[in-house]
Design an enzyme around this catalytic site. Structure first.
Site, mmCIF file in Angstrom:
data_model
loop_
_atom_site.group_PDB
_atom_site.id
_atom_site.type_symbol
_atom_site.label_atom_id
_atom_site.label_comp_id
_atom_site.label_asym_id
_atom_site.label_seq_id
_atom_site.Cartn_x
_atom_site.Cartn_y
_atom_site.Cartn_z
ATOM 1 N N PHE A 33 0.822 -1.224 0.000
ATOM 2 C CA PHE A 33 0.000 0.000 0.000
ATOM 3 C C PHE A 33 0.858 1.277 0.000
ATOM 4 C CE2 PHE A 33 -2.136 2.729 3.463
ATOM 5 C CZ PHE A 33 -2.761 3.556 2.555
ATOM 6 N N ALA A 79 7.203 -5.168 5.358
ATOM 7 C CA ALA A 79 6.824 -5.681 6.680
ATOM 8 C C ALA A 79 5.540 -6.477 6.544
ATOM 9 C CB ALA A 79 6.598 -4.536 7.666
ATOM 10 N N SER A 136 2.076 -6.272 8.115
ATOM 11 C CA SER A 136 1.567 -5.004 8.647
ATOM 12 C C SER A 136 0.197 -5.063 9.323
ATOM 13 C CB SER A 136 1.523 -3.976 7.504
ATOM 14 O OG SER A 136 0.505 -4.322 6.582
ATOM 15 N N THR A 167 6.057 2.665 12.811
ATOM 16 C CA THR A 167 4.679 2.999 13.158
ATOM 17 C C THR A 167 4.591 3.655 14.535
ATOM 18 O OG1 THR A 167 2.593 1.940 13.787
ATOM 19 C CG2 THR A 167 4.518 0.557 13.921
ATOM 20 N N ASP A 168 3.529 4.425 14.744
ATOM 21 C CA ASP A 168 3.279 4.994 16.080
ATOM 22 C C ASP A 168 2.875 3.903 17.080
ATOM 23 O OD1 ASP A 168 0.733 4.440 15.072
ATOM 24 O OD2 ASP A 168 -0.139 6.359 15.646
ATOM 25 N N GLU A 169 2.510 2.721 16.584
ATOM 26 C CA GLU A 169 2.002 1.671 17.485
ATOM 27 C C GLU A 169 3.081 1.158 18.442
ATOM 28 O OE1 GLU A 169 -0.666 -1.153 15.659
ATOM 29 O OE2 GLU A 169 -1.119 0.263 14.049
ATOM 30 N N TYR A 200 2.438 -7.492 16.201
ATOM 31 C CA TYR A 200 2.862 -6.573 15.127
ATOM 32 C C TYR A 200 3.702 -5.429 15.691
ATOM 33 C CZ TYR A 200 2.560 -2.502 12.039
ATOM 34 O OH TYR A 200 2.870 -1.388 11.299
ATOM 35 N N LYS A 236 7.735 -4.482 15.206
ATOM 36 C CA LYS A 236 8.209 -3.208 14.650
ATOM 37 C C LYS A 236 9.130 -2.501 15.657
ATOM 38 C CE LYS A 236 7.138 -1.435 11.265
ATOM 39 N NZ LYS A 236 7.737 -1.504 9.883
ATOM 40 N N LYS A 267 -7.812 -3.838 6.150
ATOM 41 C CA LYS A 267 -7.696 -2.728 7.092
ATOM 42 C C LYS A 267 -9.035 -1.984 7.150
ATOM 43 C CE LYS A 267 -3.236 -3.514 7.633
ATOM 44 N NZ LYS A 267 -2.174 -3.129 6.757
ATOM 45 N N ARG A 299 -7.921 6.556 16.464
ATOM 46 C CA ARG A 299 -6.725 6.507 15.623
ATOM 47 C C ARG A 299 -6.509 7.895 15.019
ATOM 48 N NH1 ARG A 299 -6.422 2.667 18.247
ATOM 49 N NH2 ARG A 299 -6.047 0.490 17.672
ATOM 50 N N PRO A 316 -8.277 -8.775 20.785
ATOM 51 C CA PRO A 316 -7.494 -8.936 22.022
ATOM 52 C C PRO A 316 -6.353 -7.904 22.067
ATOM 53 C CG PRO A 316 -7.581 -11.007 20.766
ATOM 54 C CD PRO A 316 -8.210 -9.953 19.914
ATOM 55 N N GLY A 317 -6.150 -7.328 23.250
ATOM 56 C CA GLY A 317 -5.047 -6.358 23.399
ATOM 57 C C GLY A 317 -5.255 -5.072 22.632
HETATM 58 P P1 NAD Z 1 1.434 -3.640 3.259
HETATM 59 O O1 NAD Z 1 1.140 -4.860 4.076
HETATM 60 O O2 NAD Z 1 0.371 -3.079 2.393
HETATM 61 O O3 NAD Z 1 2.683 -3.938 2.301
HETATM 62 C C1 NAD Z 1 3.833 -4.607 2.748
HETATM 63 C C2 NAD Z 1 4.663 -4.967 1.532
HETATM 64 O O4 NAD Z 1 5.875 -5.623 1.990
HETATM 65 C C3 NAD Z 1 3.979 -5.963 0.587
HETATM 66 O O5 NAD Z 1 4.164 -5.558 -0.748
HETATM 67 C C4 NAD Z 1 4.696 -7.284 0.855
HETATM 68 O O6 NAD Z 1 4.722 -8.143 -0.277
HETATM 69 C C5 NAD Z 1 6.089 -6.794 1.219
HETATM 70 N N1 NAD Z 1 6.826 -7.748 2.063
HETATM 71 C C6 NAD Z 1 6.369 -8.413 3.162
HETATM 72 N N2 NAD Z 1 7.328 -9.212 3.660
HETATM 73 C C7 NAD Z 1 8.433 -9.041 2.872
HETATM 74 C C8 NAD Z 1 9.751 -9.568 2.889
HETATM 75 N N3 NAD Z 1 10.121 -10.454 3.815
HETATM 76 N N4 NAD Z 1 10.616 -9.155 1.952
HETATM 77 C C9 NAD Z 1 10.254 -8.269 1.000
HETATM 78 N N5 NAD Z 1 9.014 -7.749 0.915
HETATM 79 C C10 NAD Z 1 8.121 -8.130 1.851
HETATM 80 O O7 NAD Z 1 1.981 -2.568 4.291
HETATM 81 P P2 NAD Z 1 1.848 -0.979 4.261
HETATM 82 O O8 NAD Z 1 0.578 -0.604 4.915
HETATM 83 O O9 NAD Z 1 2.166 -0.479 2.906
HETATM 84 O O10 NAD Z 1 3.022 -0.581 5.282
HETATM 85 C C11 NAD Z 1 4.343 -0.336 4.809
HETATM 86 C C12 NAD Z 1 5.229 -0.010 5.992
HETATM 87 O O11 NAD Z 1 4.706 1.110 6.694
HETATM 88 C C13 NAD Z 1 5.306 -1.150 7.026
HETATM 89 O O12 NAD Z 1 6.619 -1.215 7.501
HETATM 90 C C14 NAD Z 1 4.351 -0.708 8.129
HETATM 91 O O13 NAD Z 1 4.742 -1.234 9.377
HETATM 92 C C15 NAD Z 1 4.524 0.799 8.067
HETATM 93 N N6 NAD Z 1 3.363 1.593 8.514
HETATM 94 C C16 NAD Z 1 2.127 1.348 8.016
HETATM 95 C C17 NAD Z 1 1.056 2.141 8.425
HETATM 96 C C18 NAD Z 1 -0.340 1.923 7.871
HETATM 97 O O14 NAD Z 1 -1.284 2.554 8.360
HETATM 98 N N7 NAD Z 1 -0.526 1.098 6.853
HETATM 99 C C19 NAD Z 1 1.261 3.155 9.351
HETATM 100 C C20 NAD Z 1 2.565 3.374 9.842
HETATM 101 C C21 NAD Z 1 3.605 2.598 9.410
HETATM 102 P P1 TYD Z 2 -6.566 -1.289 11.360
HETATM 103 O O1 TYD Z 2 -6.955 -0.667 10.052
HETATM 104 O O2 TYD Z 2 -6.423 -2.776 11.436
HETATM 105 O O3 TYD Z 2 -5.246 -0.546 11.868
HETATM 106 P P2 TYD Z 2 -4.501 -0.622 13.329
HETATM 107 O O4 TYD Z 2 -5.030 -1.764 14.098
HETATM 108 O O5 TYD Z 2 -3.079 -0.816 12.894
HETATM 109 O O6 TYD Z 2 -4.748 0.703 13.971
HETATM 110 O O7 TYD Z 2 -7.644 -0.875 12.441
HETATM 111 C C1 TYD Z 2 -7.935 0.496 12.722
HETATM 112 C C2 TYD Z 2 -8.908 0.515 13.891
HETATM 113 O O8 TYD Z 2 -10.146 -0.066 13.447
HETATM 114 C C3 TYD Z 2 -8.460 -0.324 15.077
HETATM 115 O O9 TYD Z 2 -8.888 0.329 16.282
HETATM 116 C C4 TYD Z 2 -9.205 -1.630 14.921
HETATM 117 C C5 TYD Z 2 -10.510 -1.188 14.252
HETATM 118 N N1 TYD Z 2 -11.130 -2.191 13.362
HETATM 119 C C6 TYD Z 2 -12.477 -2.528 13.534
HETATM 120 O O10 TYD Z 2 -13.173 -1.998 14.432
HETATM 121 N N2 TYD Z 2 -13.021 -3.460 12.693
HETATM 122 C C7 TYD Z 2 -12.305 -4.061 11.712
HETATM 123 O O11 TYD Z 2 -12.861 -4.934 10.989
HETATM 124 C C8 TYD Z 2 -10.931 -3.700 11.535
HETATM 125 C C9 TYD Z 2 -10.091 -4.345 10.463
HETATM 126 C C10 TYD Z 2 -10.387 -2.754 12.378
#
Ligand code: NAD
Ligand code: TYD
Length: 352
Positions: free
Chosen positions: A11, A82, A84, A133-135, A159, A163, A198, A223, A292-293
Site C-alpha cells: 500500500f 513488513a 503489517s 509505526t506509532d504503534e 505486530y 516493529k 484494514k 486513531r 485482544p489487546g
Molecule cells: P502492506 O502490508 O500493504 O505492504 C507490505 C509490503 O511488503 C507488501 O508488498 C509485501 O509483499 C512486502 N513484504 C512483506 N514481507 C516481505 C519480505 N520479507 N521481503 C520483502 N518484501 C516483503 O503494508 P503498508 O501498509 O504499505 O506498510 C508499509 C510499511 O509502513 C510497514 O513497515 C508498516 O509497518 C509501516 N506503517 C504502516 C502504516 C499503515 O497505516 N498502513 C502506518 C505506519 C507505518
Molecule cells: P486497522 O486498520 O487494522 O489498523 P490498526 O489496528 O493498525 O490501527 O484498524 C484500525 C482501527 O479499526 C483499530 O482500532 C481496529 C478497528 N477495526 C475494527 O473496528 N473493525 C475491523 O474490521 C478492523 C479491520 C479494524
C-alpha cells in the site's frame, strides 16, 4: 543516482514509488517478496518507466540484497517491507518475527556491509530510512498528550512488538556501526491501494457488497488518520533533510473514533452511491467482539518534523476520505482481483 525501496508493491510503498517517479526523476529499484499484501497491479502505471525496476525477493535474503546493492549502487534505501496487519499478527505472530525482526536485521546487516565499502563522500551522504509505526509507543488514555519521539516504547501486539524490535536494531546499527539511519514513526494511513483487510477499505468493500461493517468492541478506540500521500511526502522530506540517527514522528492531526470513521464512510457512500433499498449504509454498522489487546488510542505529535523539516499534511480527514472513497468506487476491478479465495478465507477466520 538510484534509491532502493523494499515492500514497494504494498500500500504505502506503491504510493511512494508512483509519487517519487511523478515528482523526482531519480531511478528506483523495488524489492518485494509479493506476499498476499504485495500486488504488482498497484504499480501498473509505472511498470514501463525506464527509471523503475522490480525484483522479487525477501529482505531476509542477505546474498540477494548484497548482489542488488553491488549492482544498483543506491545512494539510499527505504525499508517499507513488513507484515503489517495487527489482526493477522494475533494468529500468525511468527511471520511477523521472521520478516519484521529477522528480515529487518539481515537487511540492515547487508546494507551496512555495502555502506562500509563506499568511498568517504558517498558514505556520508548515504541514508537507511526505516519506515515504522506509532504503534510502538503503545496505547494512550483519552487525556494523554500525543506521542513524541521521547515516549517510551510499550508495544502491545505481536505486530507492534516486532516493529519496535526492528526500530531498536536500526538505532543499534547507527550507534554501533555508524550506519546513517533515519526512523519514521507514522500514524494510521489510508488512501488508494490499501488492502481491504484494514478498517477503511474493508468497510467500503463490505458496504458496497451490502455486508455488515464489523466495529470491534465499543467502537470508541481512537486513531490518528493520515492520507497516504502525506506520509510519502514526509518520508521524502526526512530522506532529503533528516539528520542521520534521528527519529521523526509523522501524524495527521486527525483523531477519530472508529465509529466516527464508519459514519463518515457511510455518509459519503450514501451521497455517492446510494443503496437501492433507500436505507443509509449506517444501518450496516455492527458492533462485534473486540480485538485482544486492542490499543485504545493513538495520537501523534508531529511538531518535530514540522519544525525541523518543514513538513505538514496537505489533506484533512474530510478531503482525504472523500478522495479515498472516490478511488475505491472507480477501481472496483482492483478490489475484485484481490478479494480471492485466500482473502475470503482470512475474512471468514477473522469474523466468523
Ligand atoms: P502492506 O502490508 O500493504 O505492504 C507490505 C509490503 O511488503 C507488501 O508488498 C509485501 O509483499 C512486502 N513484504 C512483506 N514481507 C516481505 C519480505 N520479507 N521481503 C520483502 N518484501 C516483503 O503494508 P503498508 O501498509 O504499505 O506498510 C508499509 C510499511 O509502513 C510497514 O513497515 C508498516 O509497518 C509501516 N506503517 C504502516 C502504516 C499503515 O497505516 N498502513 C502506518 C505506519 C507505518
Ligand atoms: P486497522 O486498520 O487494522 O489498523 P490498526 O489496528 O493498525 O490501527 O484498524 C484500525 C482501527 O479499526 C483499530 O482500532 C481496529 C478497528 N477495526 C475494527 O473496528 N473493525 C475491523 O474490521 C478492523 C479491520 C479494524
Amino acid at each position: 543516482m538510484t534509491i532502493l525501496v523494499t515492500g514497494g508493491a504494498g500500500f504505502i510503498g506503491a504510493n511512494f514509488i508512483i509519487d517519487w517517479l511523478q515528482s523526482d526523476g531519480e531511478s528506483i529499484v523495488n524489492l518485494d517478496k509479493l506476499t498476499y499484501a504485495g500486488n504488482l497491479r498497484n504499480l501498473a502505471s509505472v511498470e514501463d518507466d525506464g527509471r523503475y525496476a522490480f525484483i522479487r525477493g525477501d529482505i531476509g535474503d542477505r546474498a540477494l540484497i548484497s548482489r542488488l546493492l553491488t549492482r544498483h549502487k543506491p545512494r539510499a534505501v527505504i525499508n517499507f517491507a513488513a507484515e503489517s496487519h495487527v489482526d493477522r499478527s494475533i494468529y500468525f505472530a511468527e511471520d511477523f518475527i521472521q520478516t519484521n525482526i529477522v528480515g529487518a536485521f539481515r537487511f540492515l546487516d547487508a546494507v551496512s556491509g555495502y555502506w562500509g565499502e563506499l568511498p568517504v563522500e558517498e558514505k556520508a551522504g548515504f541514508r537507511f530510512l526505516h519506515v515504522s509505526t506509532d504503534e510502538v509507543y503503545g496505547s494512550l488514555e483519552p487525556d494523554d498528550p500525543a506521542f513524541t519521539e521521547a515516549n517510551r516504547y510499550e508495544p502491545n501486539s505481536p505486530y507492534s512488538a516486532s516493529k519496535a524490535a526492528a526500530d531498536h536494531l536500526v538505532r543499534a546499527f547507527h550507534r554501533t556501526y555508524g550506519l546513517p539511519v533515519l526512523t519514521t514513526n507514522c500514524s494510521n494511513n489510508y488512501g488508494p491501494f490499501q488492502f481491504p483487510e484494514k478498517l477503511i477499505p474493508l468497510f467500503i468493500h463490505n458496504a458496497l457488497a451490502e455486508k455488515p461493517l464489523p466495529v470491534y468492541g465499543d467502537g470508541r478506540q481512537v486513531r490518528d488518520w493520515l492520507y497516504v500521500r502525506d506520509h510519502c511526502n514526509a518520508v521524502k522530506r526526512a530522506l532529503k533533510a533528516g539528520s542521520a540517527g534521528e527519529v521523526y514522528n509523522i501524524g495527521g492531526l486527525n483523531e477519530r473514533t472508529n465509529l466516527e470513521v464508519a459514519h463518515a464512510l457511510c455518509d459519503i457512500l450514501d451521497e455517492m452511491r446510494p443503496r437501492t433499498n433507500g436505507d443509509s449504509y449506517n444501518s450496516l454498522i455492527a458492533l462485534v467482539q473486540d480485538r485482544p489487546g486492542h490499543d485504545r488510542r493513538y495520537a501523534v505529535d508531529a511538531s518535530k518534523i514540522q519544525r525541523e523539516l518543514g513538513w505538514k499534511p496537505a489533506e484533512t480527514f474530510e478531503t482525504g476520505i472523500r478522495k479515498t472513497v472516490t478511488w475505491y468506487l472507480e477501481n472496483q476491478d482492483w478490489v475484485t482481483a484481490i478479494t480471492n479465495a485466500d482473502y475470503r478465507n482470512w475474512i471468514e477466520k477473522q469474523y466468523q
